[in-house]
Design an enzyme around this catalytic site. Structure first.
Site, short mmCIF file in Angstrom:
data_model
loop_
_atom_site.label_atom_id
_atom_site.label_comp_id
_atom_site.label_asym_id
_atom_site.label_seq_id
_atom_site.Cartn_x
_atom_site.Cartn_y
_atom_site.Cartn_z
N ARG A 21 -9.14 9.94 -8.59
CA ARG A 21 -8.30 10.64 -7.63
C ARG A 21 -7.50 9.62 -6.82
NH1 ARG A 21 -8.84 14.25 -10.40
NH2 ARG A 21 -9.49 16.40 -9.98
N ASP A 66 -13.69 5.54 2.49
CA ASP A 66 -12.52 5.58 3.36
C ASP A 66 -11.80 6.92 3.28
OD1 ASP A 66 -10.62 4.40 5.16
OD2 ASP A 66 -9.25 4.22 3.48
N ASP A 67 -11.79 7.56 2.11
CA ASP A 67 -11.12 8.85 1.98
C ASP A 67 -11.79 9.91 2.84
OD1 ASP A 67 -9.36 7.89 -0.16
OD2 ASP A 67 -11.18 7.85 -1.36
N TYR A 99 0.85 -1.19 0.00
CA TYR A 99 0.00 0.00 0.00
C TYR A 99 0.88 1.24 0.00
CZ TYR A 99 -4.36 2.38 0.02
OH TYR A 99 -5.40 3.16 -0.37
N GLU A 116 -13.84 4.23 -3.03
CA GLU A 116 -12.41 4.53 -2.87
C GLU A 116 -11.88 5.41 -4.00
OE1 GLU A 116 -8.89 4.47 -0.83
OE2 GLU A 116 -10.71 3.44 -0.20
N ASP A 117 -11.25 6.52 -3.62
CA ASP A 117 -10.51 7.39 -4.54
C ASP A 117 -11.36 7.93 -5.69
OD1 ASP A 117 -8.34 7.21 -2.95
OD2 ASP A 117 -7.16 5.94 -4.26
N LYS A 173 -6.15 -2.36 -0.85
CA LYS A 173 -7.03 -2.21 0.31
C LYS A 173 -7.55 -3.55 0.78
CE LYS A 173 -7.60 2.35 0.99
NZ LYS A 173 -7.83 3.14 2.20
N ASN A 213 -0.57 12.07 1.03
CA ASN A 213 0.34 11.03 0.56
C ASN A 213 0.20 10.86 -0.94
OD1 ASN A 213 -2.00 9.35 0.19
ND2 ASN A 213 -1.88 8.69 2.33
#
Length: 570
Positions: free
Chosen positions: A162, A274-275, A109, A251-252, A180, A424
């Protein structure tokens, strides 16, 4: 789709029936044991002559695999080596990952997965998960029917727009759901046969990818507007039809899309982002843990967040809820948290275009009261001077934005400022811990989004705790699955944050770290999951009723251990 059934014998043995035999069995990652097949299994499954004569233990295989991987010096090559192991032998992959978690978590990850996503089309070896494109409209349920196993309980899906702080990575974004889910299985023990990574590959606006002859994705400009919405809606309906017991993690996605999807489908099927929510929980955990070092109560904290995207607004939301539950109300609550975007302090003065920012926006009167009214500077340094925050959080994706002037200004007014450059991968971090420690004469409590080496200052070693979402999202997912939650509530997220904060030991705090060691991840996840189950029960969204004393054993029994089962021929 295939059924994967684990049968537990009275003697404690796990037995798994399978129709696979011979070379087909050896090529199936979920059933393959390679040299660990016993002599009896080799006879029963037609494997005689297909393997070397020696029967290895899993421990021996793990040593061999580990040595093979660490022989590679480049982190990306280690990523490729671990991926190849996962494609050959799922059980062994998770054994190696669990045994060397602190060493390999940054590989599978953050931060190495970012480079893997950028180069995905050039390092692609083996297809994993489900890829859905606009060409599948009208038959997405059929496409989901191609999933390897039928009892899917956990899905991580991205549209790739993203990826971390790297932007639109097209098909390369699939590395994130795969990574993940690897963490879900490692940390939470969610069986890999019940997980499914999915890419909504709706095209890309990344010109470099579209011009790359090796690009493996849907080679079209990114789908948007009503057609995109219709595709996602069909996808959600297909998930409900094919996998009615599944929890879905978004996610993203681009920040506006992320908020819209979360609000639209949050109560349609159990899901979370999660973001937005996982990042919030892991950040609030550090804030709570930090109060044990600074001595400043939670209700006295003042927080400035640089970044008003999905992560920043999500963090602001959960901090406000946590402060409110700590007894902060009214004007004090309104003034306790503020967000800045690229234009400065977010103020609801009619200029906000992104509606999701309004929740965290200050009123013009608030801004004026702190000398930040219309026409006055509202940049980060000006805001820090005006608010004198105890906590400075970065989710901007812009490197080095926590400058020396800003950090020194924050440290003027607080004995132990909490500085959290969370963006990150490492290249996007708002500041380097070594600089923050030096600028504050070693007084700052520092937590980051990516891993950083310890910092030596004035004869003391400062351990930099990584605010890795892996500390919370596996526990949130496991808790939701164990409780059969209909909805992932804000109460469940706050419970996850508090449980994580409680896992930070006095020894951790003594080193400067606001998080537990990564090596304790599985234990921490069990604790977080238990708190999430209890919150689901308290919020009346749990479809499985458990008494308080029944929660810990229910969580433990749901956590799979990567040991080979006894295969039974069918």
């Amino acid at each position: 789709m295939e059924r994967y059934t684990m049968e537990h014998t009275p003697a404690g043995t796990v037995r798994v029936p399978t129709v696979h035999r011979g070379p087909r069995l050896l090529s199936h990652a979920m059933f393959n044991k390679s040299t660990a097949f016993s002599l009896e299994e080799r006879k029963a499954f037609g494997l005689e002559g297909l393997l070397p004569p020696v029967v290895s233990t899993m421990a021996q295989q793990a040593v061999r695999s580990y040595q093979s991987i660490v022989r590679k010096t480049e982190p990306l090559e280690r990523y490729i080596g671990l991926a190849a192991l996962q494609d050959r032998n799922e059980h062994l992959f998770y054994r190696v990952l669990l045994d060397h978690l602190e060493e390999f978590l940054p590989i599978v990850y953050t931060p190495v997965v970012g480079e893997a996503c950028q180069k995905y089309s050039h390092i692609f070896r083996h297809a994993r998960g489900i890829w859905i494109t606009p060409e599948h409209r009208g038959r997405i349920d059929e496409v989901l029917g191609a999933a390897p196993f039928e009892d899917v309980r956990l899905i991580v899906v991205t549209d790739n727009e993203r990826i971390l702080g790297l932007g639109d990575q097209g098909a390369g974004g699939m590395g994130i759901p795969i990574g993940k889910l690897a963490l879900y299985t490692t940390a939470a023990g969610i069986h890999p046969a019940t997980t499914l990574p999915i890419s909504l590959d709706v095209g890309t606006d990344n010109k470099a990818l579209l011009e790359d002859e090796l690009y493996i994705g849907y080679r079209r400009p990114r789908l948007r507007g009503p057609e995109y919405d219709a595709l996602v809606d069909e996808f959600v309906q297909a998930v409900q039809k094919c996998f009615p017991r599944a929890l879905l993690q978004w996610e993203d996605f681009k920040k506006g899309t992320a908020f819209a999807l979360l609000e639209r489908y949050r109560e349609t099927l159990p899901s979370f982002n999660d973001d937005i929510q996982g990042t919030a929980a892991v950040t609030v955990a550090a804030l709570i843990a930090g109060t044990r070092v600074s001595g400043v109560p939670l209700k006295e904290q003042r927080i400035v967040i640089l970044g008003a995207g999905a992560a920043g607004v999500g963090i602001g939301r959960l901090i406000r809820r946590t402060l409110q539950n700590a007894g902060v109300t009214g004007e004090k609550l309104a003034n306790a948290v503020c967000c800045l975007d690229s234009k400065g302090l977010v103020v609801d003065d009619g200029s906000i275009r992104d509606m999701y920012k309004r929740e965290m926006a200050w009123t013009p009167a608030q801004a004026e009261a702190f000398g930040l009214g219309a026409g006055q500077p509202r940049d980060l340094l000006s805001v820090v001077k005006a608010l004198k925050p105890s906590v400075l959080i970065g989710t901007s994706g812009e490197p080095d934005t926590f400058t020396e002037d800003i950090v020194r200004e924050a440290a003027k007014h607080v004995e132990r400022p909490l500085i959290m450059p969370l963006s990150n991968p490492t290249s996007q971090s708002e500041a380097k811990p070594v600089d923050v420690i030096r600028w504050t004469d070693g007084r700052a409590l520092v937590a980051t989004g990516s891993p950083f080496a310890p910092v030596e200052h004035d004869g003391r070693t400062h351990v930099i705790g990584q605010g890795n979402n892996a500390f919370v999202f596996p526990g949130i997912g496991l808790g939701a699955i164990v409780s059969h939650a209909k909805v992932v509530t804000d109460g469940m997220l706050e419970a996850a944050a508090k449980a994580l904060a409680e896992e930070v030991t006095p020894d951790d705090l003594a080193t400067g770290s606001l998080y537990p060691r990564i090596g304790t991840l599985r234990r921490v996840t069990a604790r977080v999951a238990g708190a999430v189950v209890a919150a689901a029960l308290a919020d009346d969204v749990a479809q499985r009723q458990l008494k308080p004393g029944e929660i810990p054993p229910a969580v433990r029994s749901a956590m799979w251990d990567p040991s080979y089962p006894e295969l039974v021929p069918v």
